[in-house]
Design a protein around this motif. Structure first.
Motif, mmCIF file in Angstrom:
data_model
loop_
_atom_site.group_PDB
_atom_site.id
_atom_site.type_symbol
_atom_site.label_atom_id
_atom_site.label_comp_id
_atom_site.label_asym_id
_atom_site.label_seq_id
_atom_site.Cartn_x
_atom_site.Cartn_y
_atom_site.Cartn_z
ATOM 1 N N VAL A 119 0.859 -1.298 0.275
ATOM 2 C CA VAL A 119 -0.105 -0.009 -0.146
ATOM 3 C C VAL A 119 0.915 1.574 -0.034
ATOM 4 N N LEU A 120 0.752 2.014 -0.937
ATOM 5 C CA LEU A 120 1.621 3.067 -1.686
ATOM 6 C C LEU A 120 1.189 3.985 -0.608
ATOM 7 N N ALA A 121 -0.199 4.825 0.323
ATOM 8 C CA ALA A 121 -0.312 5.685 0.465
ATOM 9 C C ALA A 121 -1.910 5.121 1.357
ATOM 10 N N SER A 122 -1.807 6.168 2.542
ATOM 11 C CA SER A 122 -3.504 5.398 3.101
ATOM 12 C C SER A 122 -4.049 7.275 4.137
ATOM 13 N N MET A 123 -5.277 6.879 3.492
ATOM 14 C CA MET A 123 -6.514 7.342 4.865
ATOM 15 C C MET A 123 -6.337 7.598 5.862
ATOM 16 N N CYS A 124 -5.833 7.803 7.328
ATOM 17 C CA CYS A 124 -6.585 7.181 8.677
ATOM 18 C C CYS A 124 -7.593 8.448 9.134
ATOM 19 N N PHE A 125 -8.534 7.045 9.256
ATOM 20 C CA PHE A 125 -9.860 8.010 10.342
ATOM 21 C C PHE A 125 -9.598 7.476 12.041
ATOM 22 N N PRO A 126 -9.914 8.729 12.263
ATOM 23 C CA PRO A 126 -9.757 8.487 14.097
ATOM 24 C C PRO A 126 -10.145 7.144 14.914
ATOM 25 N N SER A 127 -9.902 7.377 16.381
ATOM 26 C CA SER A 127 -10.916 6.258 16.461
ATOM 27 C C SER A 127 -11.586 6.365 17.737
ATOM 28 N N THR A 198 -13.466 14.497 8.292
ATOM 29 C CA THR A 198 -13.842 13.566 8.776
ATOM 30 C C THR A 198 -15.547 14.152 9.406
ATOM 31 N N PHE A 199 -16.380 13.706 8.323
ATOM 32 C CA PHE A 199 -18.105 13.993 9.393
ATOM 33 C C PHE A 199 -18.166 12.953 9.982
ATOM 34 N N THR A 200 -20.026 13.489 9.949
ATOM 35 C CA THR A 200 -21.106 12.317 11.058
ATOM 36 C C THR A 200 -21.613 12.143 9.318
ATOM 37 N N GLU A 201 -22.385 10.792 9.070
ATOM 38 C CA GLU A 201 -23.641 10.176 8.600
ATOM 39 C C GLU A 201 -24.508 11.426 8.672
ATOM 40 N N ASN A 202 -24.623 11.994 10.017
ATOM 41 C CA ASN A 202 -26.220 12.293 10.422
ATOM 42 C C ASN A 202 -26.073 13.093 11.541
ATOM 43 N N PRO A 203 -25.805 14.771 11.316
ATOM 44 C CA PRO A 203 -25.586 15.464 12.476
ATOM 45 C C PRO A 203 -26.559 15.168 13.552
ATOM 46 N N ALA A 204 -28.206 15.163 12.861
ATOM 47 C CA ALA A 204 -28.901 14.910 14.027
ATOM 48 C C ALA A 204 -28.929 14.207 15.231
ATOM 49 N N THR A 205 -28.376 13.308 14.652
ATOM 50 C CA THR A 205 -28.423 12.071 14.929
ATOM 51 C C THR A 205 -27.928 12.438 16.765
ATOM 52 N N LEU A 206 -26.933 12.629 16.013
ATOM 53 C CA LEU A 206 -25.456 13.226 17.344
ATOM 54 C C LEU A 206 -26.038 14.551 17.947
ATOM 55 N N SER A 231 -15.609 13.696 4.439
ATOM 56 C CA SER A 231 -15.155 11.706 3.785
ATOM 57 C C SER A 231 -16.376 11.982 5.170
ATOM 58 N N ILE A 232 -17.680 10.425 4.825
ATOM 59 C CA ILE A 232 -18.592 10.695 5.908
ATOM 60 C C ILE A 232 -18.481 9.341 6.056
ATOM 61 N N HIS A 233 -18.202 8.209 7.328
ATOM 62 C CA HIS A 233 -17.837 7.013 6.922
ATOM 63 C C HIS A 233 -18.978 6.246 8.144
ATOM 64 N N LEU A 234 -18.689 4.837 7.720
ATOM 65 C CA LEU A 234 -19.825 4.356 8.138
ATOM 66 C C LEU A 234 -19.836 4.333 9.585
ATOM 67 N N GLY A 235 -20.891 4.244 10.204
ATOM 68 C CA GLY A 235 -21.207 4.009 11.497
ATOM 69 C C GLY A 235 -20.641 5.434 12.178
ATOM 70 N N SER A 236 -21.024 6.168 11.939
ATOM 71 C CA SER A 236 -20.527 7.838 12.108
ATOM 72 C C SER A 236 -21.708 8.577 12.564
ATOM 73 N N ARG A 280 -18.183 18.002 -2.389
ATOM 74 C CA ARG A 280 -18.141 16.626 -2.476
ATOM 75 C C ARG A 280 -17.619 16.123 -1.396
ATOM 76 N N ILE A 281 -18.572 14.493 -1.907
ATOM 77 C CA ILE A 281 -18.239 13.623 0.126
ATOM 78 C C ILE A 281 -17.936 12.869 -0.696
ATOM 79 N N ALA A 282 -17.541 11.748 0.258
ATOM 80 C CA ALA A 282 -16.911 9.957 0.241
ATOM 81 C C ALA A 282 -17.442 9.614 1.014
ATOM 82 N N LEU A 283 -18.111 8.182 0.385
ATOM 83 C CA LEU A 283 -19.029 7.116 1.374
ATOM 84 C C LEU A 283 -18.304 6.593 1.808
ATOM 85 N N SER A 284 -17.254 7.130 2.700
ATOM 86 C CA SER A 284 -15.988 5.512 2.836
ATOM 87 C C SER A 284 -16.533 4.543 4.258
ATOM 88 N N GLU A 285 -16.309 3.738 3.089
ATOM 89 C CA GLU A 285 -16.174 2.290 4.172
ATOM 90 C C GLU A 285 -17.720 2.198 3.464
#
Lengths: 445, 445
Positions: A119-127, A198-206, A231-236, A280-285
Motif C-alpha cells: 500500500v503506497l498511501a493511506s488516509m487514516c480515520f480517528p478512533s 472526517t464528518f458524521t453520517e447524520n449530525p441530527a442523531t448526534l 469524508s463520511i464514514h459508516l457508523g458515524s 464533494r462527499i465520500a461514502l467511506s467504507e
C-alpha cells in the motif's frame, strides 16, 4: 462459425475484458484506514493551563488501555484493531496496546505494514474521538475543546502524516459546535495541505442541526473554497444498525455499510448540493454494489414524486447529481466492480480498512484482483489510485517515482517484515454471548 | 472475422439474450398490491355484543374518511390510493373514498382495473389495520381483537378474493399478542386455501418479542406445516426511515425499499431459519437490485466473523441459505433483472403495487419489458408468474386457460374501461411543506 473465427472472437473477448495487470504492478492508495491514537498524542501540544484536562490514556481495572477526557472513558474496541490476529480473537471487548499489532498506533510500524501489503498511501480515520470528534465537542469548556481538536489535527498532519511524506493522505477532525470555527479550522488545515474532513453520517442523531439546516453553511462554504472532501464514514451517526437487543452481532456487521445510504439520500435531496455545487462527499467504507440500485431508485423517486415534493435538478437526473458529488469506496465488492459503469468509473475508490476486522490486509492487491476479473487496466488504475488522488488533491508520485510506488517495489522494501497471523491474546477476556445488546454494554463498560 | 460469421454471432447473441415475448403474451401475477378497506367490511361478521366496538368509517371534520377502532383514528393516506391520479395530486394527506379510484376499495372495479392493465392475479396487503394488524392487536379486549382479526381474514378470503375465483392470491392478518392463537389462525385460514401471512419487518419495534425470541415458535411451526409464506412488506416495522424531522420527504421515499434489508439480515442470522428449515419469507416491495451486494456482504461477514460470532450453516454459505428461504419482489428494477442469476432466478417475483404511488399501473407489462431487455423468455415466465404461483401455492390456470390469462386476453375483456389519468381533487387540502416531520404530523392528525 469457423474454428479460426471462434478463436479470434475468444481472443478479442479476452483482450477487451480481462485484466492483464500483475499484482506487483498495482499502485494502491487506500481512502479508508484507521489509526489507534498513541498515548503521547497530546504531549506538548496543548497550552499549559490544560495540563490536567488533556485527554490521557490509563489502564482500567480489567487491564484494558482506555482514553479519558471530560469525565468520559473510551475503550479501544477489539474489532477496531485486529489486523494480523487470528479470527477467533476478533471481538468488541476493550483492548490494550500490547494486544494490538504495533502498526495500529506506531507510524513507523504502520509504514512497514503498508509496505508489506504493497500500500503506497493511506488516509487514516480517528478512533477514540469518534469519526466526527464528538467526544471533544461535548466538552463544556469550548476553548479546551477547540485546543484539543487543533492539537489532534496538528499531530495527525505534522507527525502521523509528516513523518513519512507521500505515504498518508491527511485528514482533519471537524469543529461541531460552531460552524464559523469549523470553517476556520478547515481553512487552517487546508493551508497545511489537508483536504479531507472526517464528518458524521447524520449530525441530527448526534444532537446537532441536520444536513437540512443552514447552520452548517459556513462549513460547506469553506470545504468548497478549499477543495476539501467531506469524508463520511459508516457508523458515524452515533446510531448503530441494531434491529433488536437480542439480535446476533452478525446482523449489525452485515448492515453497517449499506446503512450509509441514509446519509447519501439525506444529502442528495438536501439544499446543500443545490446551494454548494462544488461540495464533494465520500461514502467511506460504504461499499459500492448497492449503488446502481440506489441510483435507479433516486431517479424513479424523482420521476414519480417531484410533481408534489417540488424537487428540481434542472436538466439533470438525481443519478447525475450523485456522480458530481459523491465518491464511493469499497474493500472487496465484486458486484460493484462488475457494475462500475453504472456507478461511474470516476466515482469509485479502493480502500484497505487496516486494522479493522473487515480489512483485506496483508494481501489487499491479491484480493482486489480476484474480485476484479474482467476489469480493464485503465479502470483499475482509476479505482486503485487515480480517483483517490484527484478527489483528495494528493500526488502519489511527489516523493517516489511510479516504479518505486508499486506493490512489488514496496514489498521489496519490506523484506523480512513479519506479517504472519499470530495471537495477541493475553487471556484477559472471555465471551459468553454475541447478542448485540450484551456486546454493546461490554464495549462501553 | 468474416461477414458471415459475424452475422451468425450477432444472430446467436440475439437468440440467447434478447426478449422475444410480446407484452400481450405475458401472464402477470402480482405479489404485492393493496386494498383500501370498504366501509361495510365488518357488517354481519362480528358477534352482536361487539356491535358498538366494531371498526367503523366516519367522516372527519376536514372531510376525510377515517377508520375508528379502540379509540384510535386512522386516516387513509393519499399516497396509498393514488392510482390513476395526476402526479401533482400525490401526497400524504388523509383522503376520502370519493377522492380515490373506486378500484382501491371496490372489488368489481378492482378486477376491471386489473383486466385493463393485463394483471391476472393479485395479492392485496391491508391498509388501515397496519401491515401486521397491530391496530387490532392493541385492543385491550383480546376476545374483541381476535374476533376482528378473524372477521377481517374471512372477509378478505371469502368476499374480496372469493367473488372472483382465480383472480386473487389470498392473504391473512396475523394474531400478534398470542403465538398459539397466531398458529391456530394460520391453520384455520390455510384450510380455506390461504397460504400467505402478512407480517412485520421487526416485531421488536412494535413492542413484541424480536425474531430471536422463542415466543414466536408456535407461529413458525404453523407456517411451515401449512406451507404459508411470511410476507414482510416494506414499512411494516412501524419505524419509517427518517433521517431528520426537517429532511425532504424524498429521502424517506428513496430509502423505504432498501430498509427491508434490516429484516432480511435479522432473520438470516437468527435461529428461526436454522430451527424451522421449511420457513419461507417474502420481502414485499423490497426491490431486488441491492440483493447481489447484500448476498456478497452476508458471505463476507460469515467468512470474516463466524470464528468469534459462532454462526454455523454447515456446508452452505449464507447466500445459499438466503435463496432457500427468501422471495424477493420488485416493481421496476433494471439492475435486479440484469443480475437475476446472482439473486437466484427462482427467487424473484414481479409486483404491480396498485394503487400506491410507486405502481406501474395501468401499463405494468410495458414497463416490465422495457426494464427486462435481454432477459430470456424462460426467465421472464419465472419472474412474472411461475415463482409467485409456486411460493404461494396458487394455480393461475385453475379458472382460466393460459390463453385466457394473458395481458392481451384480459385487456380485450376490459375494452371500454377508462384508465385515463384524471383528477380526483376535491380542493380540500393544501400543502405548504414537504418536510418529513410536518407531513407525518398531518398524516396522523
Amino acid at each position: 462459425m469457423s474454428r479460426t473465427s471462434r478463436f479470434v472472437r475468444i481472443l478479442v473477448t479476452q483482450m477487451t475484458r480481462s485484466t492483464r495487470v500483475n499484482v506487483n504492478d498495482l499502485v494502491l492508495v487506500s481512502v479508508d484506514d484507521h489509526l489507534v491514537e498513541p498515548p503521547h498524542l497530546f504531549d506538548g501540544r496543548l497550552p499549559h493551563r490544560y495540563a490536567d484536562d488533556a485527554p490521557r490514556v490509563q489502564r482500567s481495572d480489567d487491564g484494558a488501555d482506555v482514553w479519558v477526557f471530560n469525565g468520559v472513558t473510551i475503550p479501544n474496541i477489539g474489532l477496531n484493531a485486529v489486523a494480523g490476529r487470528p479470527k477467533d480473537e476478533y471481538g468488541v471487548e476493550p483492548t490494550a496496546f500490547d494486544e494490538m499489532r504495533p502498526g495500529c498506533f506506531d507510524v513507523h510500524e504502520r509504514v512497514k505494514d503498508m509496505n508489506a501489503a504493497g500500500v503506497l498511501a493511506s488516509m487514516c480515520f480517528p478512533s477514540f474521538p469518534g469519526f466526527s470528534g464528538r467526544l471533544f465537542a461535548a466538552a463544556d469548556d469550548k476553548e479546551l475543546a477547540l485546543a484539543v481538536v487543533q492539537a489532534y489535527n496538528d499531530w495527525h498532519i505534522d507527525e502521523w502524516c509528516g513523518t513519512y511524506p507521500g505515504r498518508f493522505v491527511p485528514m482533519a477532525l471537524p469543529v461541531l459546535w460552531d460552524p464559523d470555527l469549523a470553517a476556520q479550522e478547515v481553512r487552517r488545515v487546508a493551508a497545511k495541505g489537508c483536504h479531507s474532513l472526517t464528518f458524521t453520517e447524520n449530525p441530527a442523531t448526534l444532537g446537532y442541526p441536520s444536513f437540512h439546516d443552514p447552520y452548517w453553511d459556513p462549513l460547506w462554504r469553506a470545504v468548497c473554497d478549499e477543495g476539501t472532501v467531506v469524508s463520511i464514514h459508516l457508523g458515524s451517526s452515533g446510531k448503530l444498525a441494531v434491529t433488536a437487543e437480542d439480535a446476533p452481532v452478525d446482523v449489525m456487521i452485515t448492515l453497517q455499510p449499506m446503512n450509509i445510504c441514509q446519509a447519501a439520500a439525506d444529502l442528495l435531496w438536501s439544499r446543500v448540493l443545490k446551494e454548494f455545487p462544488a461540495i464533494r462527499i465520500a461514502l467511506s467504507e460504504g461499499g459500492t454494489g448497492w449503488i446502481p440500485y440506489f441510483l435507479d431508485r433516486l431517479d424513479r423517486t424523482y420521476d414519480m414524486h417531484r410533481a408534489w415534493t417540488g424537487q428540481d435538478f434542472g436538466d439533470r437526473l438525481p443519478s447525475d447529481v450523485f456522480r458530481e458529488h459523491f465518491l464511493t469506496c469499497f474493500i472487496d465488492d465484486p458486484v460493484g466492480l462488475q457494475l462500475r459503469d453504472k456507478i461511474g468509473i470516476d466515482n469509485i475508490a479502493w480502500e484497505c480498512d487496516y486494522p479493522h476486522s473487515d480489512s483485506s490486509w496483508p494481501n489487499p492487491g491479491e484480493d482486489l484482483l480476484a474480485a476484479a476479473a474482467g476489469v480493464p487496466d485503465a479502470d483499475l488504475e482509476k479505482i486503485t489510485w487515480q480517483n483517490a488522488a484527484r478527489w483528495y488533491s494528493f500526488d502519489p508520485f511527489a516523493h517516489r517515482t511510479r516504479n518505486q510506488a508499486t506493490v512489488g517495489a514496496l514489498r521489496a522494501e519490506a523484506a523480512g517484515h513479519d506479517v504472519s497471523i499470530r495471537s495477541f491474546d493475553k487471556g484477559r477476556t472471555t465471551r459468553s454471548s454475541t447478542e448485540i445488546g450484551s456486546l454493546a454494554s461490554r464495549a462501553t463498560a
